[in-house]
Motif scaffolding. Sequence first.
Motif, PDB file in Angstrom:
ATOM      1  N   TYR A  22     -13.218  22.639 -29.865  1.00 55.95           N
ATOM      2  CA  TYR A  22     -13.544  23.500 -28.732  1.00 55.95           C
ATOM      3  C   TYR A  22     -15.041  23.596 -28.429  1.00 55.95           C
ATOM      4  O   TYR A  22     -15.415  24.072 -27.360  1.00 55.95           O
ATOM      5  N   VAL A  23     -15.893  23.187 -29.358  1.00 58.12           N
ATOM      6  CA  VAL A  23     -17.340  23.299 -29.168  1.00 58.12           C
ATOM      7  C   VAL A  23     -17.947  21.905 -29.164  1.00 58.12           C
ATOM      8  O   VAL A  23     -17.697  21.116 -30.084  1.00 58.12           O
ATOM      9  N   ASP A  24     -18.756  21.612 -28.165  1.00 53.29           N
ATOM     10  CA  ASP A  24     -19.355  20.288 -28.032  1.00 53.29           C
ATOM     11  C   ASP A  24     -20.720  20.177 -28.704  1.00 53.29           C
ATOM     12  O   ASP A  24     -21.038  19.156 -29.308  1.00 53.29           O
ATOM     13  N   ASN A  25     -21.536  21.220 -28.601  1.00 53.46           N
ATOM     14  CA  ASN A  25     -22.894  21.165 -29.125  1.00 53.46           C
ATOM     15  C   ASN A  25     -22.902  21.238 -30.649  1.00 53.46           C
ATOM     16  O   ASN A  25     -22.290  22.142 -31.230  1.00 53.46           O
ATOM     17  N   GLN A  26     -23.606  20.295 -31.298  1.00 54.51           N
ATOM     18  CA  GLN A  26     -23.613  20.232 -32.753  1.00 54.51           C
ATOM     19  C   GLN A  26     -24.269  21.466 -33.370  1.00 54.51           C
ATOM     20  O   GLN A  26     -23.774  22.023 -34.349  1.00 54.51           O
ATOM     21  N   THR A  27     -25.397  21.903 -32.808  1.00 55.13           N
ATOM     22  CA  THR A  27     -26.081  23.085 -33.342  1.00 55.13           C
ATOM     23  C   THR A  27     -25.204  24.322 -33.232  1.00 55.13           C
ATOM     24  O   THR A  27     -25.162  25.155 -34.148  1.00 55.13           O
ATOM     25  N   THR A  28     -24.496  24.455 -32.129  1.00 53.55           N
ATOM     26  CA  THR A  28     -23.605  25.602 -31.946  1.00 53.55           C
ATOM     27  C   THR A  28     -22.476  25.579 -32.966  1.00 53.55           C
ATOM     28  O   THR A  28     -22.076  26.632 -33.487  1.00 53.55           O
ATOM     29  N   LYS A  29     -21.972  24.406 -33.284  1.00 50.88           N
ATOM     30  CA  LYS A  29     -20.929  24.298 -34.317  1.00 50.88           C
ATOM     31  C   LYS A  29     -21.437  24.815 -35.656  1.00 50.88           C
ATOM     32  O   LYS A  29     -20.769  25.622 -36.323  1.00 50.88           O
TER      33      LYS A  29
ATOM     34  N   CYS B  75     -20.230  28.280 -37.704  1.00 54.71           N
ATOM     35  CA  CYS B  75     -19.700  28.244 -39.073  1.00 54.71           C
ATOM     36  C   CYS B  75     -20.501  29.143 -40.008  1.00 54.71           C
ATOM     37  O   CYS B  75     -19.928  29.897 -40.796  1.00 54.71           O
ATOM     38  N   ALA B  76     -21.829  29.061 -39.919  1.00 56.59           N
ATOM     39  CA  ALA B  76     -22.663  29.889 -40.789  1.00 56.59           C
ATOM     40  C   ALA B  76     -22.491  31.371 -40.458  1.00 56.59           C
ATOM     41  O   ALA B  76     -22.502  32.219 -41.356  1.00 56.59           O
ATOM     42  N   TRP B  77     -22.322  31.690 -39.167  1.00 58.00           N
ATOM     43  CA  TRP B  77     -22.128  33.086 -38.765  1.00 58.00           C
ATOM     44  C   TRP B  77     -20.836  33.653 -39.331  1.00 58.00           C
ATOM     45  O   TRP B  77     -20.791  34.807 -39.784  1.00 58.00           O
ATOM     46  N   ILE B  78     -19.776  32.871 -39.318  1.00 58.99           N
ATOM     47  CA  ILE B  78     -18.492  33.339 -39.851  1.00 58.99           C
ATOM     48  C   ILE B  78     -18.617  33.711 -41.316  1.00 58.99           C
ATOM     49  O   ILE B  78     -18.060  34.720 -41.779  1.00 58.99           O
ATOM     50  N   VAL B  79     -19.387  32.920 -42.076  1.00 61.41           N
ATOM     51  CA  VAL B  79     -19.555  33.181 -43.501  1.00 61.41           C
ATOM     52  C   VAL B  79     -20.377  34.447 -43.743  1.00 61.41           C
ATOM     53  O   VAL B  79     -20.087  35.237 -44.651  1.00 61.41           O
ATOM     54  N   ALA B  80     -21.423  34.662 -42.922  1.00 62.59           N
ATOM     55  CA  ALA B  80     -22.350  35.768 -43.165  1.00 62.59           C
ATOM     56  C   ALA B  80     -21.914  37.076 -42.518  1.00 62.59           C
ATOM     57  O   ALA B  80     -22.459  38.140 -42.853  1.00 62.59           O
ATOM     58  N   PHE B  81     -20.965  37.029 -41.615  1.00 63.10           N
ATOM     59  CA  PHE B  81     -20.626  38.197 -40.798  1.00 63.10           C
ATOM     60  C   PHE B  81     -19.947  39.309 -41.594  1.00 63.10           C
ATOM     61  O   PHE B  81     -20.293  40.489 -41.462  1.00 63.10           O
TER      62      PHE B  81
ATOM     63  N   LEU C 137     -36.455  22.832 -42.289  1.00 65.34           N
ATOM     64  CA  LEU C 137     -36.658  23.688 -41.121  1.00 65.34           C
ATOM     65  C   LEU C 137     -35.400  23.767 -40.264  1.00 65.34           C
ATOM     66  O   LEU C 137     -35.072  24.823 -39.721  1.00 65.34           O
ATOM     67  N   VAL C 138     -34.687  22.652 -40.134  1.00 69.82           N
ATOM     68  CA  VAL C 138     -33.435  22.658 -39.377  1.00 69.82           C
ATOM     69  C   VAL C 138     -32.418  23.577 -40.048  1.00 69.82           C
ATOM     70  O   VAL C 138     -31.755  24.398 -39.398  1.00 69.82           O
ATOM     71  N   THR C 139     -32.300  23.459 -41.375  1.00 68.06           N
ATOM     72  CA  THR C 139     -31.359  24.304 -42.113  1.00 68.06           C
ATOM     73  C   THR C 139     -31.740  25.776 -42.022  1.00 68.06           C
ATOM     74  O   THR C 139     -30.880  26.654 -41.838  1.00 68.06           O
ATOM     75  N   LEU C 140     -33.033  26.078 -42.138  1.00 66.61           N
ATOM     76  CA  LEU C 140     -33.479  27.466 -42.054  1.00 66.61           C
ATOM     77  C   LEU C 140     -33.276  28.033 -40.655  1.00 66.61           C
ATOM     78  O   LEU C 140     -32.997  29.230 -40.498  1.00 66.61           O
ATOM     79  N   LYS C 141     -33.422  27.194 -39.649  1.00 65.95           N
ATOM     80  CA  LYS C 141     -33.178  27.658 -38.276  1.00 65.95           C
ATOM     81  C   LYS C 141     -31.738  28.130 -38.129  1.00 65.95           C
ATOM     82  O   LYS C 141     -31.480  29.226 -37.594  1.00 65.95           O
ATOM     83  N   ILE C 142     -30.795  27.337 -38.608  1.00 65.65           N
ATOM     84  CA  ILE C 142     -29.385  27.730 -38.547  1.00 65.65           C
ATOM     85  C   ILE C 142     -29.154  28.979 -39.395  1.00 65.65           C
ATOM     86  O   ILE C 142     -28.423  29.905 -38.993  1.00 65.65           O
ATOM     87  N   THR C 143     -29.795  29.042 -40.558  1.00 60.68           N
ATOM     88  CA  THR C 143     -29.615  30.171 -41.464  1.00 60.68           C
ATOM     89  C   THR C 143     -30.052  31.485 -40.825  1.00 60.68           C
ATOM     90  O   THR C 143     -29.297  32.470 -40.806  1.00 60.68           O
ATOM     91  N   PHE C 144     -31.256  31.517 -40.281  1.00 60.26           N
ATOM     92  CA  PHE C 144     -31.787  32.775 -39.746  1.00 60.26           C
ATOM     93  C   PHE C 144     -31.109  33.162 -38.436  1.00 60.26           C
ATOM     94  O   PHE C 144     -30.909  34.354 -38.173  1.00 60.26           O
ATOM     95  N   LEU C 145     -30.758  32.184 -37.618  1.00 61.42           N
ATOM     96  CA  LEU C 145     -30.039  32.519 -36.386  1.00 61.42           C
ATOM     97  C   LEU C 145     -28.664  33.105 -36.702  1.00 61.42           C
ATOM     98  O   LEU C 145     -28.246  34.100 -36.099  1.00 61.42           O
ATOM     99  N   SER C 146     -27.968  32.498 -37.650  1.00 62.41           N
ATOM    100  CA  SER C 146     -26.643  33.021 -38.013  1.00 62.41           C
ATOM    101  C   SER C 146     -26.759  34.388 -38.661  1.00 62.41           C
ATOM    102  O   SER C 146     -25.919  35.271 -38.423  1.00 62.41           O
ATOM    103  N   LEU C 147     -27.804  34.608 -39.457  1.00 66.57           N
ATOM    104  CA  LEU C 147     -27.993  35.915 -40.080  1.00 66.57           C
ATOM    105  C   LEU C 147     -28.288  36.976 -39.022  1.00 66.57           C
ATOM    106  O   LEU C 147     -27.761  38.096 -39.088  1.00 66.57           O
ATOM    107  N   ALA C 148     -29.125  36.629 -38.047  1.00 64.99           N
ATOM    108  CA  ALA C 148     -29.432  37.579 -36.974  1.00 64.99           C
ATOM    109  C   ALA C 148     -28.176  37.928 -36.177  1.00 64.99           C
ATOM    110  O   ALA C 148     -27.932  39.107 -35.861  1.00 64.99           O
TER     111      ALA C 148
END
Length: 281
Positions: free
Chosen positions: A134-141, A145-151, A78-89
């Motif tokens: 430059y980024v402190d929050n782990q989830t944001t990191k 990263c996932a957004w850069i790949v999918a963009f 669920l954690v991985t899918l959360k990052i996946t779908f947020l980055s895809l959106a």
Amino acid sequence: MLEPSRPVLDPEEARRVRQQRLERIGRWVLPLAIMILAIWLWDRICVWNEIPKYILPRPGLVLQTLHDDAGLLFSSLLVTLKITFLSLALAVVGGVGLAVLFAQSKWVEMSFFPFAIVLQVTPIVAIFPLINIYVDNQTTKLLLCAWIVAFFPILSNTTLGLNSVDRNLLDLFRLNGATRWQQLRLLRLPAAMPYFLGGLKIAGGLSLIGAVVAEFVAGASGQSSGLASRIIEAGYRLNAPRLFAALILISLAGIVIFLALSLVSNLVLRRWHESAMVQER
């Protein structure tokens, strides 16, 4: 009362119907048969060569581990899918928005498209140290990263679609005094839809890959981390059954994402675009 006789098909039509029926069955039966054969060979190789379970576990042991560790593994999924779908959106919003700007102004495209290419061709493992600074929050990191790949697939495919409109139709719109917004809404966006959906299917898989790779690079750990951390942890502990179970979950998640996006693409395009319409043979 006599029943109405069924229409008799000519041999060519009957052959075509049989072929279509066999293709519908084979589309599901053949991959399933190959998968069952591969799993059987996997099990036999482990038995014939007496391979220890910490090197290559048998399929049954992997399934048992998947059942026993379901709470831990599925919470990580669920954690991985959360990052996946947020980055895809975010990739969809950013990619489509920037592609529209590119279509409206060649100067904007010439100015910013090279930067998008730089993000695409630079390995994420090389970018992450900067993100880590430059980024402190782990989830944001992980999300970044996932957004850069999918963009990039969304941006490049949508830009190609917006620029691939029929020039005769575009001239017709201009002759009738259509504004830029009308050209975009009524002509360019519908023409770009197949390209966008193709890019979306690519980006869906890449967002999952980006989420997993980002977690590998970040070295995330703890109860609230994703499947990549479970793979790293299992590798350190030589817990091969859990490692394989996590890999199976990642693979299944990728398959489901691809099938879901393919279904969306088919539903959107099947009534009007040749790529999704049923072809007569």
